[in-house]
Design a protein around this motif. Structure first.
Motif, PDB file in Angstrom:
ATOM      1  N   GLU A   1       0.932  -1.115   0.061  1.00  0.00           N
ATOM      2  CA  GLU A   1      -0.040   0.037   0.085  1.00  0.00           C
ATOM      3  C   GLU A   1       0.943   1.407   0.027  1.00  0.00           C
ATOM      4  O   GLU A   1       0.760   2.163  -0.758  1.00  0.00           O
TER       5      GLU A   1
ATOM      6  N   ALA B   1      -3.583   2.326   5.885  1.00  0.00           N
ATOM      7  CA  ALA B   1      -5.027   2.030   5.932  1.00  0.00           C
ATOM      8  C   ALA B   1      -5.533   2.578   7.233  1.00  0.00           C
ATOM      9  O   ALA B   1      -6.334   3.056   7.316  1.00  0.00           O
TER      10      ALA B   1
ATOM     11  N   ARG C   1      -5.465  -4.032  -0.314  1.00  0.00           N
ATOM     12  CA  ARG C   1      -5.356  -2.764  -0.739  1.00  0.00           C
ATOM     13  C   ARG C   1      -3.923  -2.531  -1.035  1.00  0.00           C
ATOM     14  O   ARG C   1      -2.876  -2.954  -0.733  1.00  0.00           O
ATOM     15  N   PRO C   2      -3.894  -1.740  -2.385  1.00  0.00           N
ATOM     16  CA  PRO C   2      -4.848  -1.302  -3.253  1.00  0.00           C
ATOM     17  C   PRO C   2      -5.395  -2.640  -4.026  1.00  0.00           C
ATOM     18  O   PRO C   2      -4.712  -3.405  -4.373  1.00  0.00           O
TER      19      PRO C   2
ATOM     20  N   MET D   1      -8.737  -2.467   7.247  1.00  0.00           N
ATOM     21  CA  MET D   1      -8.565  -1.009   7.451  1.00  0.00           C
ATOM     22  C   MET D   1      -8.017  -0.556   8.640  1.00  0.00           C
ATOM     23  O   MET D   1      -7.715   0.435   8.828  1.00  0.00           O
TER      24      MET D   1
END
Length: 259
Positions: free
Chosen positions: A10, A238, A30-31, A231
């Motif tokens: 990320e 994140a 992510r991503p 997250m």
């Protein structure tokens, strides 16, 4: 580069260095483009050593003592490996700066880290204006009960709440954050319960049905909320963006109702 966990992937995408990545963790979400386009060569406690060697990486990045055996095996094959071991918000910000420096992109990484810190400062300033600070129980797992790690507890504080197990948050290993007595949560009476069960959906109705937990203010007031594990449970960007933002929104709404 091969990234054994999500946070370096990320970070490298965020600073425009994604073309360096030749392999990622299978747990990466992510991503989303990384998951679609990069070969998956590791889990968290295991890795496809042969597949990594075929990629001929100049550098492999992982996280925590839990990946020590993977790192050791790669090192024995002559691969250069960096394992970070950060557990705090400050550590995440510093990690981004160090990773950028290691790949020759210190300027971009520092600018990105500065932006993340600015965002955290803004959330903390807004939280300071709230009429009340809720007590928050963060549950990382349900069988057994595991409370939140250090960066999570710090993000709760930044967002305007107070983690009810600060002494547990200081423990880096999950087994040291197991709650042997579920009634300890009842005694500490959180106003909000945040659930982030790594890899599975949070079930607030199961939490509310636990013996004796009906006396908890959060259960009584239906303040049981899920924070998606992707997250918040990895010590990378994140957590400092979407993760803390979700926590801040929940706390802000609670404060409005209970101020």
């Amino acid at each position: 580069m091969v990234c054994l966990t999500e946070e370096p992937t990320e970070t490298l995408y965020a600073i425009g260095e994604q073309d360096r990545i030749v392999g990622i963790s299978g747990f990466t979400v992510r991503p989303a483009i990384a998951r679609r386009t990069k070969p998956k060569v590791s889990a968290f406690t295991s890795a496809k050593i042969g597949e990594i060697l075929k990629l001929q990486p100049d550098f492999v990045v992982g996280f925590s003592d839990i990946q020590a055996d993977i790192a050791a095996e790669l090192i024995r094959h002559g691969v250069e490996v960096w394992i970070s071991n950060h557990r705090s918000v400050e550590g995440i910000v510093d990690y981004i700066r160090r990773l950028g420096a290691l790949v020759g992109a210190a300027g971009k990484a520092n600018a990105y880290a500065d932006g993340l810190q600015h965002g955290l400062d803004g959330i903390a300033e807004a939280a300071a204006l709230l009429p009340r600070r809720p007590k928050v129980y963060f549950e990382e797992w349900d069988e057994p009960l595991i409370s939140g790690i250090q960066w999570v507890a710090e993000l709760v504080r930044i967002a305007g709440g107070d983690d009810i197990f600060p002494e547990r948050a200081a423990e880096s290993l999950a087994k040291q954050r197991i709650l042997e007595d579920p009634m300890e949560v009842v005694r500490r009476a959180p106003d909000i319960i945040l659930g982030s069960w790594c890899g599975k959906k949070f079930r607030p109705e199961k939490v509310a049905a636990r013996d004796g937990w009906q006396a908890i203010p959060a259960v009584r007031d239906n303040e049981l909320h899920e924070i998606k594990s992707a997250m918040i449970l990895q010590p990378g960007p994140a957590a400092l963006t979407d993760g803390v933002g979700a926590i801040a929104a929940i706390i802000r709404d609670w404060a409005v109702r209970h101020g």
